[in-house]
Design an enzyme around this catalytic site. Structure first.
Site, PDB file in Angstrom:
ATOM      1  N   SER A   1     -15.867 -18.291 -15.996  1.00 23.74           N
ATOM      2  CA  SER A   1     -15.970 -18.861 -14.791  1.00 23.74           C
ATOM      3  C   SER A   1     -16.244 -18.160 -13.877  1.00 23.74           C
ATOM      4  CB  SER A   1     -15.141 -19.826 -14.323  1.00 23.74           C
ATOM      5  OG  SER A   1     -14.670 -21.000 -15.481  1.00 23.74           O
TER       6      SER A   1
ATOM      7  N   ARG B   1     -12.767 -15.588 -26.986  1.00 20.82           N
ATOM      8  CA  ARG B   1     -14.208 -15.150 -26.584  1.00 20.82           C
ATOM      9  C   ARG B   1     -14.317 -13.856 -27.331  1.00 20.82           C
ATOM     10  NH1 ARG B   1     -14.269 -15.705 -20.559  1.00 20.82           N
ATOM     11  NH2 ARG B   1     -12.280 -14.949 -20.834  1.00 20.82           N
TER      12      ARG B   1
ATOM     13  N   HIS C   1     -16.954 -23.514 -22.028  1.00 15.30           N
ATOM     14  CA  HIS C   1     -15.734 -24.678 -22.157  1.00 15.30           C
ATOM     15  C   HIS C   1     -16.400 -25.971 -22.766  1.00 15.30           C
ATOM     16  CE1 HIS C   1     -14.408 -22.606 -18.209  1.00 15.30           C
ATOM     17  NE2 HIS C   1     -13.422 -22.495 -19.053  1.00 15.30           N
TER      18      HIS C   1
ATOM     19  N   LYS D   1      -4.808 -16.781 -10.078  1.00 18.50           N
ATOM     20  CA  LYS D   1      -6.206 -16.875  -9.876  1.00 18.50           C
ATOM     21  C   LYS D   1      -6.081 -17.801  -8.557  1.00 18.50           C
ATOM     22  CE  LYS D   1      -8.365 -16.932 -14.320  1.00 18.50           C
ATOM     23  NZ  LYS D   1      -9.029 -17.772 -15.471  1.00 18.50           N
TER      24      LYS D   1
HETATM   25  O1  PNS Z   1      -8.737 -21.163 -17.649  1.00 19.53           O
HETATM   26  P1  PNS Z   1      -7.369 -20.126 -17.418  1.00 19.53           P
HETATM   27  O2  PNS Z   1      -7.241 -19.629 -16.374  1.00 19.53           O
HETATM   28  O3  PNS Z   1      -7.417 -18.896 -18.577  1.00 19.53           O
HETATM   29  O4  PNS Z   1      -6.142 -21.168 -18.146  1.00 19.53           O
HETATM   30  C1  PNS Z   1      -4.771 -20.676 -18.107  1.00 19.53           C
HETATM   31  C2  PNS Z   1      -3.895 -21.680 -17.877  1.00 19.53           C
HETATM   32  C3  PNS Z   1      -4.089 -22.842 -16.761  1.00 19.53           C
HETATM   33  C4  PNS Z   1      -3.944 -22.574 -19.078  1.00 19.53           C
HETATM   34  C5  PNS Z   1      -2.276 -21.231 -17.788  1.00 19.53           C
HETATM   35  O5  PNS Z   1      -2.254 -20.402 -16.489  1.00 19.53           O
HETATM   36  C6  PNS Z   1      -1.412 -22.298 -17.692  1.00 19.53           C
HETATM   37  O6  PNS Z   1      -1.044 -22.718 -18.969  1.00 19.53           O
HETATM   38  N1  PNS Z   1      -0.917 -22.666 -16.494  1.00 19.53           N
HETATM   39  C7  PNS Z   1       0.099 -23.884 -16.250  1.00 19.53           C
HETATM   40  C8  PNS Z   1       1.533 -22.914 -16.002  1.00 19.53           C
HETATM   41  C9  PNS Z   1       2.161 -22.866 -17.398  1.00 19.53           C
HETATM   42  O7  PNS Z   1       2.262 -23.357 -18.349  1.00 19.53           O
HETATM   43  N2  PNS Z   1       2.538 -21.340 -17.492  1.00 19.53           N
HETATM   44  C10 PNS Z   1       3.269 -20.899 -18.701  1.00 19.53           C
HETATM   45  C11 PNS Z   1       1.842 -20.523 -19.968  1.00 19.53           C
HETATM   46  S1  PNS Z   1       2.297 -19.002 -20.348  1.00 19.53           S
END
Ligand code: PNS
Length: 168
Positions: free
Chosen positions: A131, A93, A20, A44
């Site tokens: 993570s 990645r 990150h 998660k």
């Molecule tokens: O680090 P991650 O878990 O890959 O991040 C994923 C994240 C937090 C960016 C994604 O789940 C997200 O955007 N969550 C907020 C809710 C949202 O906007 N969902 C619609 C996106 S498809």
């Protein structure tokens, strides 16, 4: 008049890793301002609270003057709109990331047409790093100092003391 180009780097950051951090450093050189935003990934269950993850990110990005850290309980696109950001940053990645990331980018585009998702290829040395992998190693008392900043490694050791890992 030139508008400053603001980007949001959304993620779970549970906890922040060197992967990150690599993306944050590189994004900070591309954009006038970068906000690293801790969001909830509904699929998660986080180890660290939103506040803890924000504090960890603030600590490890303190040397980057155009980087700020925030948290938001809602949609990424709503946060970006609120802040007037025009770009979302995500790290890629490997090919295995691509499908989900592309789906997310397309979904976000349907919600906010003015927002662009910018993918940065994760540096080769961190292409295996997540993570989840870090938490798994820490849970069983393994070394994580090569994967996360020292302060984060110490927080993980506090959550998963060696005695606990030996009991299991
Ligand atoms: O680090 P991650 O878990 O890959 O991040 C994923 C994240 C937090 C960016 C994604 O789940 C997200 O955007 N969550 C907020 C809710 C949202 O906007 N969902 C619609 C996106 S498809």
């Amino acid at each position: 008049m030139t508008r400053s180009l603001l980007a949001v780097y959304p993620g779970s950051f549970d906890p922040v890793t060197f992967g990150h951090l690599d993306i944050i450093h590189r994004a900070s050189r591309l954009f006038d301002g970068v906000t690293v935003t801790v969001l909830n990934n509904p699929s998660k269950q986080p180890l660290f609270s939103l506040e803890e993850r924000m504090a960890q990110l603030r600590l490890v990005t303190a040397d980057l003057p155009n980087v700020t850290v925030d948290g938001f309980a809602g949609l990424t696109v709503d946060y970006a709109r609120l802040k007037g950001a025009r770009v979302l940053i995500r790290g890629l990645r490997a090919v295995s990331d691509f499908e989900l990331e592309l789906q997310m980018a397309h979904t976000n585009k349907t919600l906010a047409v003015e927002l662009e998702t910018c993918f940065l290829a994760t540096s080769n040395e961190y292409s295996f790093l997540s993570s989840s992998v870090v938490k798994q190693i820490a849970r069983f008392g393994g070394p994580v100092e090569h994967l996360v900043p020292q302060a984060i490694a110490e927080e993980l050791r506090a959550v998963f003391p060696l005695s606990q890992s030996l009991e299991k």
